[in-house]
Design an enzyme around this catalytic site. Structure first.
Site, mmCIF file in Angstrom:
data_model
loop_
_atom_site.group_PDB
_atom_site.id
_atom_site.type_symbol
_atom_site.label_atom_id
_atom_site.label_comp_id
_atom_site.label_asym_id
_atom_site.label_seq_id
_atom_site.Cartn_x
_atom_site.Cartn_y
_atom_site.Cartn_z
ATOM 1 N N ASP A 1 0.823 -1.209 0.000
ATOM 2 C CA ASP A 1 0.000 0.000 0.000
ATOM 3 C C ASP A 1 0.859 1.262 0.000
ATOM 4 O O ASP A 1 0.657 2.165 -0.819
ATOM 5 C CB ASP A 1 -0.926 0.011 1.219
ATOM 6 N N GLU B 1 -9.139 -2.393 3.950
ATOM 7 C CA GLU B 1 -8.941 -1.925 5.316
ATOM 8 C C GLU B 1 -10.142 -1.121 5.796
ATOM 9 O O GLU B 1 -10.539 -1.208 6.961
ATOM 10 C CB GLU B 1 -7.670 -1.091 5.405
#
Length: 269
Positions: A49, A165
């Protein structure tokens, strides 16, 4: 319900990696233009990420400079003591090629705050609760450091939150969940990896098993262990594909339980 949650999190079943990279790079350029800020700031952990978001940031400031504007990207190393996967962070930085790298160890500040809390009378039920609280302190100290740099350099802080997430509330409120711009919003974990591949990021980083690595008593604890469900199942949920009944229940229960993390502070009616 599955489709409605996906829409709320801006998830799409499929993305065109090349198009998404251009769109998200330009999003960062536009954010700098509209805010009149000249710097992007991001902490680099060595995961996919932050690697993808970091490279997007560098591409964005380079485009701004080509347009005759002042722009720079500051990448930050923010270890707590000695980072066990420091080599991955080094690989990420070598790939991203940021304009500047700042290395700030957050252990002293994090430990000092915890010690001050205990001196002030805070007690914990056991060592695991204490370690969990310290983990959230670490995440928030990292954001304190990034905002200190942004405040000094007329900058915007980049967040690495993506749809997987966000769905699971797997971030620290006002820690890694705090940012000015979130260029990975709406992407499943699989799609973030696709963008990483399109960028040419090292396969070891693109395919790396994710870990928040906030718990000192369980170093390098895998996200999937903490979540109780795999990223493949989370991605399937986001991408409107079929998931098992047990995965569905775990995901929906967690989504509801963490709703407060995705909202602004509660205010009076």
């Amino acid at each position: 319900m599955q489709r409605a949650i996906g829409v709320q999190l801006q998830a799409s079943p499929e993305v065109d990696p090349r198009q998404e990279l251009e769109r998200r790079r330009d999003f960062l350029c536009d954010a700098m233009h509209e805010s009149r800020q000249t710097t992007l700031v991001l902490g680099i952990s060595g995961g996919v990420d932050s690697t993808v978001a970091g490279r997007l940031a560098q591409l964005a400031v380079e485009k701004r400079r080509e347009q005759g504007e002042q722009a720079a990207f500051v990448a930050m190393r923010l270890p707590y003591g000695v980072q066990q996967d420091a080599d991955d962070a080094d690989r990420a930085l070598a790939f991203i090629q940021p304009d500047e790298v700042l290395d700030v160890n957050i252990q002293g500040a994090s430990d000092a705050l915890l010690e001050a809390l205990e001196s002030g009378g805070l007690t914990f039920t056991d060592a695991h609760q204490r370690d969990f609280v310290l983990g959230n302190i670490k995440a928030r100290q990292r954001m304190v450091a990034q905002y200190a740099v942004a405040g000094t350099r007329s900058g915007l802080v980049i967040g690495t939150d993506q749809a997987a997430e966000a769905l699971m509330g797997f971030f620290t409120k006002y820690g890694d969940g705090a940012c000015d711009v979130a260029p990975l919003t709406g992407l499943s974990k699989r799609q973030v990896r696709l963008l990483g591949q399109q960028l040419g990021a090292p396969a070891a980083l693109v395919d790396k098993a994710p870990t928040a690595d906030l718990e000192s008593l369980a170093p390098q604890k895998l996200d999937e262990v903490a979540l109780g469900v795999t990223y493949e199942e989370i991605d399937a949920f986001l991408e409107a594909r079929e998931v098992s009944a047990s995965a569905f229940d775990t995901i929906v229960t967690t989504y509801r339980r963490t709703e407060h993390k995705r909202r602004l502070p509660i205010t009076p009616d």
